[in-house]
Structure formats: C-alpha cells, structure tokens
Design an enzyme around this catalytic site. Structure first.
Site, mmCIF file in Angstrom:
data_model
loop_
_atom_site.group_PDB
_atom_site.id
_atom_site.type_symbol
_atom_site.label_atom_id
_atom_site.label_comp_id
_atom_site.label_asym_id
_atom_site.label_seq_id
_atom_site.Cartn_x
_atom_site.Cartn_y
_atom_site.Cartn_z
ATOM 1 N N LYS A 221 -12.091 -11.895 -15.234
ATOM 2 C CA LYS A 221 -12.528 -12.017 -16.639
ATOM 3 C C LYS A 221 -12.094 -13.334 -17.269
ATOM 4 C CE LYS A 221 -14.456 -9.910 -20.251
ATOM 5 N NZ LYS A 221 -15.760 -9.251 -20.246
ATOM 6 N N GLU B 260 4.141 -11.211 -6.287
ATOM 7 C CA GLU B 260 3.005 -11.384 -7.192
ATOM 8 C C GLU B 260 3.264 -10.854 -8.597
ATOM 9 O OE1 GLU B 260 2.084 -7.446 -5.012
ATOM 10 O OE2 GLU B 260 3.174 -9.321 -4.671
ATOM 11 N N SER C 16 -26.618 -8.412 -23.082
ATOM 12 C CA SER C 16 -25.963 -7.580 -24.085
ATOM 13 C C SER C 16 -25.393 -8.404 -25.234
ATOM 14 C CB SER C 16 -24.827 -6.784 -23.430
ATOM 15 O OG SER C 16 -23.757 -7.641 -23.070
ATOM 16 N N GLY C 17 -25.124 -9.688 -24.979
ATOM 17 C CA GLY C 17 -24.485 -10.523 -25.990
ATOM 18 C C GLY C 17 -22.994 -10.604 -25.802
ATOM 19 N N GLY C 18 -22.452 -9.828 -24.847
ATOM 20 C CA GLY C 18 -21.030 -9.905 -24.532
ATOM 21 C C GLY C 18 -20.723 -11.137 -23.707
ATOM 22 N N VAL C 19 -19.444 -11.322 -23.393
ATOM 23 C CA VAL C 19 -19.004 -12.522 -22.685
ATOM 24 C C VAL C 19 -19.691 -12.656 -21.327
ATOM 25 C CG1 VAL C 19 -17.023 -13.729 -21.680
ATOM 26 C CG2 VAL C 19 -16.761 -12.488 -23.833
ATOM 27 N N ASP C 20 -19.689 -11.584 -20.526
ATOM 28 C CA ASP C 20 -20.191 -11.669 -19.156
ATOM 29 C C ASP C 20 -21.679 -12.008 -19.114
ATOM 30 O OD1 ASP C 20 -17.632 -10.915 -18.506
ATOM 31 O OD2 ASP C 20 -18.137 -8.813 -18.158
ATOM 32 N N SER C 21 -22.487 -11.275 -19.887
ATOM 33 C CA SER C 21 -23.929 -11.525 -19.853
ATOM 34 C C SER C 21 -24.278 -12.877 -20.470
ATOM 35 C CB SER C 21 -24.694 -10.397 -20.554
ATOM 36 O OG SER C 21 -24.480 -10.412 -21.945
ATOM 37 N N THR C 22 -23.508 -13.306 -21.465
ATOM 38 C CA THR C 22 -23.752 -14.607 -22.089
ATOM 39 C C THR C 22 -23.507 -15.738 -21.096
ATOM 40 O OG1 THR C 22 -23.210 -13.819 -24.312
ATOM 41 C CG2 THR C 22 -23.035 -16.187 -23.923
ATOM 42 N N GLY D 268 0.832 -1.195 0.000
ATOM 43 C CA GLY D 268 0.000 0.000 0.000
ATOM 44 C C GLY D 268 0.864 1.241 0.000
ATOM 45 N N CYS E 289 5.438 -5.969 1.447
ATOM 46 C CA CYS E 289 5.782 -4.550 1.435
ATOM 47 C C CYS E 289 5.181 -3.840 2.654
ATOM 48 C CB CYS E 289 5.356 -3.923 0.116
ATOM 49 S SG CYS E 289 6.153 -2.339 -0.241
ATOM 50 N N TYR E 290 4.141 -3.012 2.475
ATOM 51 C CA TYR E 290 3.512 -2.356 3.627
ATOM 52 C C TYR E 290 3.017 -3.394 4.627
ATOM 53 C CZ TYR E 290 0.240 0.439 6.392
ATOM 54 O OH TYR E 290 -0.423 1.044 7.435
#
Length: 513
Positions: free
Chosen positions: A369, A171, A223-229, A55, A82-83
């Site tokens: 994603k 990371e 919407s037809g996008g990846v997420d909504s599909t 942070g 780190c922090y």
C-alpha cells in the site's frame, strides 16, 4: 543474467509481509513464494539470496512444510528465520530439539563468534523470540554466532557456503539491530542490487503493460480510492485512449465523490470515463437488510451486475484491470492459504474475469500500500488523492448500523464531510490511519433551543496503524473532539449526540461492520 532480488519462501509466518517490506526498505526487490516452489522456478527467478521464513510448525510434525534440498546447492546465500533456521539445521544434518522451555518476547542475545551476518552490532542486544524448538547440534561446517540464556545456538552460520540461521526475528521492530542484520545479508552477503525504486517500477511496468495489452483495449472499475486512481493513471500513461474506466455511483459514497472523480479524471487526466448512476438499484436491493455480511454480499453482487451490463456495450475490450496489491497475492499463495476464518467478506470485483471472459491486467500486484502511494506521487498525482484514507468497498452502508436508508446516508455524508475537514484543519487526517463517523441505531433525548429532541447518535472512530492489520484508537486532543461534536450537532440535522470509540484492533475491527 542479472540477479533479480530476494526470494522469500513462506512457511506460514505471521511476519512474512513484514520481511518483504523490510527488504524493500533497503531498495532491494523481494518476492514471496510457498515452499512448494520448484527448483526450476527458482532458477528462472534467479535470486541473489533466499530467506526461509518462520512458521507455526515443528520440523518433526507430520506433513511439516519443507523445501527441495537441491535449493541448498544453488550457490545462493540463504538466511533461515526461526522455523527456517530449524529446517536448515535438519536438512543439513543437524539435530533439532523438539519442545523444551519456550522463549517468547524480548530476549537478550550475545554474539559469541565473528560473522558477516552480525557484523556491526553490539556484543549484547535485544531480539524478538517466538519459539520452542531449537537447533541443538549444529550441521557440519556450521558454528554458533550468537546465544541467549535459553538457547545455545540462537544464530549459526557457514561463512564458506553463505548459509545462516537466526532463531529470533530480525524483521520486527522489537529486534534492536534487525535492520543492520537484514542489511548485512542483503548487501555484504548477497550483493543485492539496490534498484527497487518507484521510478524504476513505473518505467518497467509501462513496458510490461504495453507488451501485455498490445492493440487490445482495457476496462477498469474506478472507485476513486488510492489503488484504482493510481492504477488508472499508470494504465493511461502506458496505453492512453485504449483504457476505458467505469465509475459506478451506488449512492453509498462520500459527499460529492462523484463530482470529485469526474473532475479528476475528465479534466486533469482526460481519461475516458463512463459514470453510471445506480443509486436507486443499490438502495432497493438493500431495503430491509440489517445483517452486515448480507449487506456486503448484496453490494458486491449488484456491483458485478451493473459493471457487466455496462461492459457489454464496450467493443474491442479484451482486458479487465484490477487494483490487486501484493498482500493479496501473498495471502492467496501462502502455505496455509490465508486466514482460516472469515471475519468479513471483502467487496471487490473478484469473479468478473471468469464471468466476462476477460483477461486480467493487474499493474499494482507487485506493490504494498505505501508503495502504491509512492508510485502515485511519482506519477504526479496530488497528495489529496494519493494519501486518502482507506474507505470500505461497501461504502457508508457498513457505517450505518442497521437498515440503509437514503435519509441515513444523507446524514452520514454530512457527518463524514465535517469530520474529515476538521481533521485536515488540525493536521490529524494524515497522521491517522482512518477517521470517520458511524451512525448508530440509537436515538436519545436532547435539548435544542429549549425544545426536546429525540434524534440520532454518531460514533467517531479514529485509529492509528501501520498496515491496518492491527490498530490503536487515536488520542485526539479533547478540543478537536469537542469541535467535531459541536459542529456535527449544530450543522447536521438529525443528530443530537456524539460519542468517541476507544477500542483497539484486536479485539475490535476498525470498521463497525
């Protein structure tokens, strides 16, 4: 009670999502919470390990973020980064040196003592540092396990209590053996179960959706996008005909998108799908509007109006489904509350639950994603749907610089179709994050068939990226760019010039508006 996974406590790190993703790459579940998380909530989560993120603060700053010290007595392995390491040092009685020489970037670290955390990596390796404060005097029971030229205690550990700290960032890809260090913490130290798979997620999520929804019904803005599909298919598998999807054709979509969505969800998946033709409404609202931020707000507002009107006619609907992803959840609960400046408004259906009195069901809120795509493949959705490139919520409206007119949309739809088809033909589509055309508010003189033309200019934009947060312009072969340019100019009426955008993000954004 079975241990759940790794709890990450976020102190405002720019890398917190990366920490969560790195853990999941080892098939271990990870969740992120702010430092205000209560000891009771941690006991409820029952993690097998805790990571304290980095942070921007100093542990000696006024109002510096901290944790309940009782966390240190839970008999759960802890790794401070780190922090997080500095905070551990302070809370456990060590001394932190504020300021001094800054250590930033690639830094050589030398292991100076045997430890479970650094087991299996070379004595000397390269890490990524980003700090000024450091742990000068170790807490009781701790010993130094690594050092750098500028930092005596580049890593420390208490093997008995299984509490460790690293001043560098394991990371990030720049730390050579960061993956081994994370694996050591997860497997050797925490004994974390490797049960985070997309198949197990689907089975668990289906049971959760059934329990949450019960006998009620759900509406989803598709919407037809990846997420909504993926959300639609997952919900349909869980509750079947109790899911009602609404696809709003706003006229700002890709060529033949309405037909594609209708074919996919009524023929292949047999979803209850209502298609709303709102093209004239959206175009009339956008008439004369040039400012991109105003475009986004108008489109978002109009979408809500159309969606609300459609939902009124659906009886017995108690839930609204949204394709919220885990990065949205992390950002909304982070210590600093997400970004401090609005670069551009994001078009979504946020605000609908409050307005409509519906309860939320968010089947993808635990996923990143790439995990959403993996779930889609596990559900049997074709690659052409799971691996589609991101498309802006406001659609082609933000790829037309200036006023959005039907004739401009017609041109850009044809341009986009040819760019995507040629990209797929040459194997570029799935190796770039996004590739698309932008209609510029620029006309130029050209010659076609010995006749003078004065027509529009198209900019091709193609970028490579891992997550969309940063992006580099794609080095597409000249012959492919030439094919795109020639095809667009020869086949799309109204275009006589094509240019290529070679700017990266930052300082540019991926989209032009």
């Amino acid at each position: 009670m079975e241990k759940e996974g790794i709890l990450i406590i976020d102190f405002g790190s720019q890398y917190v999502q990366l920490i969560a993703r790195r853990i999941r790459e080892h098939k271990v579940h990870s969740i992120v919470y702010p430092p205000t998380i209560s000891i009771e909530k941690i006991k409820e989560i029952n993690p097998c390990g805790i990571i304290l993120s980095g942070g921007p603060s100093s542990v000696y700053d006024k109002d510096a973020p901290s944790i309940d010290k009782c966390i240190l007595n839970l008999d759960v392995p802890i790794l401070g980064i780190c922090y997080g390491m500095q905070l551990l040092g302070k809370l456990l009685g060590g001394k932190i040196r504020k300021g001094g020489k800054r250590e930033y970037g690639r830094t050589a670290v030398v292991i100076n003592s045997k430890s479970s955390l650094l087991n299996g990596i070379p004595k000397k390796s390269i890490t990524w540092m980003s700090h000024r404060d450091k742990v000068e005097i170790l807490p009781k029971g701790f010993h130094s396990i690594a050092e750098s030229a500028n930092t005596k205690n580049a890593a420390f550990g208490d093997e008995k209590r299984k509490i460790y700290g690293v001043q560098f960032h394991p990371e990030v890809a720049h730390t050579e053996y960061g993956g081994i260090i994370i694996s050591n913490f997860l497997v050797s130290i925490c004994g974390a179960p490797k049960n985070w798979t997309m198949k197990s997620f689907i089975n668990k999520k289906i049971d959760e959706i059934k329990a949450q929804v019960g006998d009620d019904e759900v509406i989803l803005g598709l919407s037809g996008g990846v997420d909504s599909t993926v959300a639609a298919v997952l919900l349909h598998r869980a509750i079947g005909k109790k899911l009602h999807s609404v696809f709003i054709d706003n006229g700002l979509l890709r060529k033949n998108e309405r037909e594609r969505v209708k074919g996919l969800f009524t023929k292949n998946i047999q979803l209850d799908l209502k298609i709303v033709d709102a093209r004239e409404k959206f175009l009339s609202q956008l008439k004369g509007v040039i400012d991109p931020e105003q475009k986004r707000k108008i489109i978002g507002r109009t979408f809500i109006e159309v969606f609300e009107e459609t939902a009124k006619n659906m009886k017995n609907v108690s839930f609204l489904a949204q394709g919220t992803l885990y990065p949205d959840v992390i950002e909304s609960q982070s210590f600093f509350g997400g970004p401090s400046h609005t670069i551009k408004s994001h078009h979504n259906v946020g605000g609908l639950p409050e307005k409509m009195g519906l309860k939320l069901v968010e089947p993808l809120r635990d996923l990143f994603k790439d995990e959403v795509r993996a779930v889609g493949r596990e559900l049997g959705i074709a690659r052409e749907n799971t691996d589609r490139q991101p498309f802006p919520g406001p659609g082609l409206a933000v790829r037309i610089l200036g006023e959005v007119k039907k004739e401009y949309l017609d041109i850009l739809k044809e341009v986009d179709d040819r760019i995507v088809n040629i990209a797929k033909k040459h194997g570029i589509y799935y190796t770039t994050w996004q590739i698309f055309g932008v209609l510029l508010p620029v006309k130029s003189v050209g010659v076609m068939g010995d006749a003078r033309t004065y027509e529009n200019t198209i900019a091709i934009r193609a970028v490579t990226s891992l997550d969309g947060m940063t992006a580099d312009w794609a080095r597409i072969p000249y012959d492919v760019l030439a094919e795109m340019s020639n095809t667009i100019i020869n086949e799309v009426e109204g275009v006589n010039r094509v240019v290529y955008d070679i700017s990266s993000k930052p300082p540019s954004t991926i989209e032009w508006e």
